[in-house]
Design an enzyme around this catalytic site. Sequence first.
Site, PDB file in Angstrom:
ATOM      1  N   GLU A  70       0.880  -1.170   0.000  1.00 32.68           N
ATOM      2  CA  GLU A  70       0.000   0.000   0.000  1.00 32.68           C
ATOM      3  C   GLU A  70       0.915   1.217   0.000  1.00 32.68           C
ATOM      4  OE1 GLU A  70      -3.192  -0.073  -0.293  1.00 32.68           O
ATOM      5  OE2 GLU A  70      -3.534  -2.206   0.019  1.00 32.68           O
ATOM      6  N   CYS A 120      -2.320   9.411   2.461  1.00 34.41           N
ATOM      7  CA  CYS A 120      -1.969   8.768   1.184  1.00 34.41           C
ATOM      8  C   CYS A 120      -3.050   9.038   0.148  1.00 34.41           C
ATOM      9  CB  CYS A 120      -1.775   7.275   1.382  1.00 34.41           C
ATOM     10  SG  CYS A 120      -3.183   6.467   2.143  1.00 34.41           S
TER      11      CYS A 120
HETATM   12  P1  NAD Z   1       8.380   4.867   4.540  1.00 31.45           P
HETATM   13  O1  NAD Z   1       8.413   4.083   3.286  1.00 31.45           O
HETATM   14  O2  NAD Z   1       9.489   5.813   4.799  1.00 31.45           O
HETATM   15  O3  NAD Z   1       8.331   3.898   5.810  1.00 31.45           O
HETATM   16  C1  NAD Z   1       7.310   2.965   6.002  1.00 31.45           C
HETATM   17  C2  NAD Z   1       7.802   1.850   6.881  1.00 31.45           C
HETATM   18  O4  NAD Z   1       8.792   1.109   6.194  1.00 31.45           O
HETATM   19  C3  NAD Z   1       8.437   2.324   8.185  1.00 31.45           C
HETATM   20  O5  NAD Z   1       8.020   1.488   9.221  1.00 31.45           O
HETATM   21  C4  NAD Z   1       9.922   2.161   7.897  1.00 31.45           C
HETATM   22  O6  NAD Z   1      10.699   1.970   9.054  1.00 31.45           O
HETATM   23  C5  NAD Z   1       9.921   0.919   7.035  1.00 31.45           C
HETATM   24  N1  NAD Z   1      11.086   0.727   6.180  1.00 31.45           N
HETATM   25  C6  NAD Z   1      11.928   1.667   5.681  1.00 31.45           C
HETATM   26  N2  NAD Z   1      12.862   1.082   4.909  1.00 31.45           N
HETATM   27  C7  NAD Z   1      12.600  -0.240   4.914  1.00 31.45           C
HETATM   28  C8  NAD Z   1      13.207  -1.371   4.282  1.00 31.45           C
HETATM   29  N3  NAD Z   1      14.267  -1.248   3.476  1.00 31.45           N
HETATM   30  N4  NAD Z   1      12.671  -2.588   4.481  1.00 31.45           N
HETATM   31  C9  NAD Z   1      11.576  -2.734   5.260  1.00 31.45           C
HETATM   32  N5  NAD Z   1      10.973  -1.703   5.890  1.00 31.45           N
HETATM   33  C10 NAD Z   1      11.479  -0.475   5.722  1.00 31.45           C
HETATM   34  O7  NAD Z   1       6.972   5.599   4.549  1.00 31.45           O
HETATM   35  P2  NAD Z   1       6.425   6.635   5.626  1.00 31.45           P
HETATM   36  O8  NAD Z   1       7.122   7.920   5.452  1.00 31.45           O
HETATM   37  O9  NAD Z   1       6.408   5.996   6.968  1.00 31.45           O
HETATM   38  O10 NAD Z   1       4.900   6.781   5.181  1.00 31.45           O
HETATM   39  C11 NAD Z   1       4.477   7.730   4.251  1.00 31.45           C
HETATM   40  C12 NAD Z   1       4.150   7.054   2.944  1.00 31.45           C
HETATM   41  O11 NAD Z   1       3.193   6.050   3.170  1.00 31.45           O
HETATM   42  C13 NAD Z   1       3.521   7.987   1.932  1.00 31.45           C
HETATM   43  O12 NAD Z   1       4.083   7.736   0.667  1.00 31.45           O
HETATM   44  C14 NAD Z   1       2.056   7.578   1.938  1.00 31.45           C
HETATM   45  O13 NAD Z   1       1.378   7.851   0.750  1.00 31.45           O
HETATM   46  C15 NAD Z   1       2.161   6.128   2.197  1.00 31.45           C
HETATM   47  N6  NAD Z   1       0.915   5.598   2.737  1.00 31.45           N
HETATM   48  C16 NAD Z   1       0.161   4.793   1.943  1.00 31.45           C
HETATM   49  C17 NAD Z   1      -1.045   4.302   2.417  1.00 31.45           C
HETATM   50  C18 NAD Z   1      -1.885   3.381   1.592  1.00 31.45           C
HETATM   51  O14 NAD Z   1      -2.765   2.745   2.143  1.00 31.45           O
HETATM   52  N7  NAD Z   1      -1.671   3.272   0.288  1.00 31.45           N
HETATM   53  C19 NAD Z   1      -1.487   4.651   3.696  1.00 31.45           C
HETATM   54  C20 NAD Z   1      -0.694   5.483   4.472  1.00 31.45           C
HETATM   55  C21 NAD Z   1       0.506   5.956   3.983  1.00 31.45           C
END
Ligand code: NAD
Length: 502
Positions: free
Chosen positions: A245, A279
Amino acid sequence: MTSTDIKPADHDTALTSVNPATGEVIGTHPIADEDAVRAAVAKARAAATTWGALSYDERRTHLLRWSSRLVADSDEFCQLIHAENGKPVDDSFLELMLALEHIAWAAKNAKKILSPKKVSPGAFMSNFAARIEQRPLGVVGVIGPWNYPVYTPNGSIAYALAAGNTVVFKPSEYSTSIGNFLAAAFAKANPELPEGVFSTVNGYGATGAALVKAGVDKIAFTGSTATGKRIMAAAADTLTPVLLECGGKDAVIVAGDADVKAAADAVAWGATANSGQTCAGVERVYVDRSVRDEFVAEVKKILEKVAPGSGDDAAYGPMTMPSQIDIVRRHIEDALKKGGTAVLGGVDSVKAPFIEPVVLVDVDESSEAVQEETFGPTLTIRTVNGVDEAVELANDSKYGLSSAVFSKKNGLDIARRLRVGATSVNSVLAFAAIPGLPFGGVGDSGIGRIHGEPGLREFTRPHSIAVQRFAIPGMALLSYSRTDSTMKLLRRLVPFLHGRHK
Ligand code: NAD
């Protein structure tokens, strides 16, 4: 001290979580390394034997007890969400309420949706009974973002649990205390269950990466597209399935026959609520020329009175993740440089950690503010000559998460033309509050669906079972004892069954 000055105390062994508005320390959590993550998955694997063997009714009881615990602790929980994430307390409560709706839906519908189903065996296999049984996958690793730190990961957690899986959850480093509160409430509500039905592993990206490699049966990730791609690549090593997502760049179409005031009201909120860190928030608007001036004036009128802050009267809070502030500033600068006009706010609206609403009009479609996810309380509005142009521009994006359409007569028809996972008609974000509707995107917005029936199926594997009820003499198709007369019969039957269509 501003939130941008805050650095974790000890990046290697502990994660310090802070209030994004004040810098105050909320909590310190030991970081789970690879061994700790593997140990958590092993515990979840052991617990899966018990949890997966329960009936749907029993799991429903446990899930609903969890809901009631969250309701009982909601004051404390909402204060924590407010403090660690920055959103107002009322918004925290609304987020919790939506999560509770989903827990209830998943708990109450899993039995109906996932119970064994009979299917027709077909003409040639009529001596068989055929059935599909949905099995839990085992252990699901959930990796969450910070923007809706309860609602968003819960879309995977509650549905995975209801389908009979155990869950290891890696909350975002910006909402670790919230994630742990959620899991602790489950354990508190269900003391008789073994440890490991729903647990957390805490840390930064490395802990998430360790979870992907820890032998889980599926990874359910919510976060940025860039991280989603890294996770999918890492998961390929072990063919671990992924649900992704990811980000969005949602468009709203305001048609010539729209209720302009209602559209402006919804757009103003959808673009700036939660500081625009949604998002499926409104990022781009395509408005018909005939109503453009009225719409822009109305949006401006509403947002002039909207201000961020951390007090009770704030419309929305600070930017939760300090690094996002620079991205928002860059998008505003780029939009203005490429010929756009700010009818409300501008670069000076960025007052870290807060950003006031910014409305940009006539922004070049190639600018970052139109192409990339801004994730801030900003909005671009472009004038179009009719619905066809609006649809074409709305679909011209690498993302395809969700969208909204405002039209008194043609909302549904316009919605059907959009290349996205969800659309609200004469509203914004409504689909996210209806648990029966699946949620997820296309393109760079991700793979798979949370919520609703598909959201339960995501966390199961179909097990097909064909039971021979009796043998048909002379019709042994699955045997070397097949006879010539069987083949003659088949050669007559096949044209009759499949060869008559003109
Ligand atoms: P992010 O990708 O920076 O981090 C998300 C999660 O992934 C965190 O827990 C982080 O620690 C982890 N992570 C980071 N690198 C990783 C790796 N290499 N392997 C595994 N895990 C790793 O995103 P964010 O800044 O926390 O969230 C914002 C983003 O999320 C925005 O792009 C938003 O649109 C999206 N989002 C999407 C939805 C949806 O349902 N489509 C909902 C909410 C947020």
